[in-house]
Design an enzyme around this catalytic site. Structure first.
Site, PDB file in Angstrom:
ATOM      1  N   HIS A 237     -40.316  19.263   7.195  1.00  0.00           N
ATOM      2  CA  HIS A 237     -38.849  19.514   7.093  1.00  0.00           C
ATOM      3  C   HIS A 237     -38.383  20.520   5.954  1.00  0.00           C
ATOM      4  O   HIS A 237     -39.191  20.070   4.997  1.00  0.00           O
ATOM      5  CB  HIS A 237     -37.744  18.522   7.332  1.00  0.00           C
ATOM      6  CG  HIS A 237     -38.065  17.305   6.113  1.00  0.00           C
ATOM      7  ND1 HIS A 237     -38.947  16.207   6.518  1.00  0.00           N
ATOM      8  CD2 HIS A 237     -37.413  17.053   5.185  1.00  0.00           C
ATOM      9  CE1 HIS A 237     -39.266  15.437   5.494  1.00  0.00           C
ATOM     10  NE2 HIS A 237     -38.048  15.425   4.811  1.00  0.00           N
TER      11      HIS A 237
ATOM     12  N   HIS B 208     -35.603  21.749   3.306  1.00  0.00           N
ATOM     13  CA  HIS B 208     -34.125  21.521   2.890  1.00  0.00           C
ATOM     14  C   HIS B 208     -33.615  22.647   2.675  1.00  0.00           C
ATOM     15  O   HIS B 208     -34.334  23.523   1.591  1.00  0.00           O
ATOM     16  CB  HIS B 208     -34.222  20.972   1.662  1.00  0.00           C
ATOM     17  CG  HIS B 208     -34.983  19.347   1.989  1.00  0.00           C
ATOM     18  ND1 HIS B 208     -34.083  18.040   2.024  1.00  0.00           N
ATOM     19  CD2 HIS B 208     -35.904  18.923   1.985  1.00  0.00           C
ATOM     20  CE1 HIS B 208     -34.679  16.968   1.980  1.00  0.00           C
ATOM     21  NE2 HIS B 208     -35.868  17.390   1.837  1.00  0.00           N
TER      22      HIS B 208
ATOM     23  N   ASP C 204     -28.258  17.140   6.843  1.00  0.00           N
ATOM     24  CA  ASP C 204     -29.155  16.228   6.114  1.00  0.00           C
ATOM     25  C   ASP C 204     -27.775  14.995   5.944  1.00  0.00           C
ATOM     26  O   ASP C 204     -26.690  15.248   5.528  1.00  0.00           O
ATOM     27  CB  ASP C 204     -29.390  16.466   4.879  1.00  0.00           C
ATOM     28  CG  ASP C 204     -30.503  15.523   4.230  1.00  0.00           C
ATOM     29  OD1 ASP C 204     -31.516  15.904   3.784  1.00  0.00           O
ATOM     30  OD2 ASP C 204     -30.032  14.295   3.902  1.00  0.00           O
ATOM     31  N   ILE C 205     -28.149  14.019   6.239  1.00  0.00           N
ATOM     32  CA  ILE C 205     -27.100  12.737   6.252  1.00  0.00           C
ATOM     33  C   ILE C 205     -26.914  12.200   4.938  1.00  0.00           C
ATOM     34  O   ILE C 205     -25.793  11.613   4.740  1.00  0.00           O
ATOM     35  CB  ILE C 205     -27.674  11.541   7.100  1.00  0.00           C
ATOM     36  CG1 ILE C 205     -26.438  10.720   7.842  1.00  0.00           C
ATOM     37  CG2 ILE C 205     -28.709  10.736   6.516  1.00  0.00           C
ATOM     38  CD1 ILE C 205     -25.787  11.432   8.738  1.00  0.00           C
TER      39      ILE C 205
END
Ligand code: 5GP
Length: 130
Positions: free
Chosen positions: A93, A95, A29-30
């Site tokens: 998505h 996490h 994750d960015i």
């Protein structure tokens, strides 16, 4: 129009890749809650997780387990937490978040790794994928 995550799968947008098979893809994750925060996605573009067909849903869970175990083996954390939200990006998505304290599960607390740290972290997790 392709989702931002489809563009990542296709290599049109760069990412710190963790793992890939024919149906699933994992990358850092960015804007991570903690160092090692990883997103696992199906390659098919579906918005909501409950709309996945059962085979893809179960396959995604197996893929997240494989990636989660690699995170636990490479990142200093008490455990890996799993969260599904999806309010920002309409492409399923999961996490995977290395947790040491509850704040890391809240999405209110963020860390800012350098490019070098992202590269080191992704290489460490990749090395533990089995
Ligand atoms: P959600 O949709 O579950 O609320 O969160 C989407 C997540 O995707 C966020 O944690 C956000 O930081 C991450 N994200 C959004 N755009 C990008 C991107 O271009 N690259 C990466 N690696 N992560 C992204």
């Amino acid at each position: 129009m392709a989702s931002i995550f489809t563009k990542i799968i296709n290599g049109e947008i760069p990412c710190y890749k963790i793992a890939e098979d024919d149906k699933f893809f994992a990358f850092l994750d960015i804007n991570p809650n903690a160092k090692g925060h990883t997103l696992c996605i199906p390659k098919i573009e579906v918005d909501k997780i409950m709309d996945l067909d059962e085979e893809t849903y179960m396959g995604l869970m197996a893929f997240t387990r494989k990636v989660g175990k690699a995170i636990e083996a490479s990142i200093d954390c008490n455990r890996v937490g799993i969260t599904v939200i999806g309010l920002e990006v309409p492409h399923v998505h999961v996490h995977l978040i290395p947790l040491n304290a509850m704040k890391e599960a809240t999405f209110q607390h963020k860390v800012s790794p350098t490019k070098e740290e992202f590269e080191t972290i992704s290489a460490k997790i990749r090395s533990k994928i089995q």
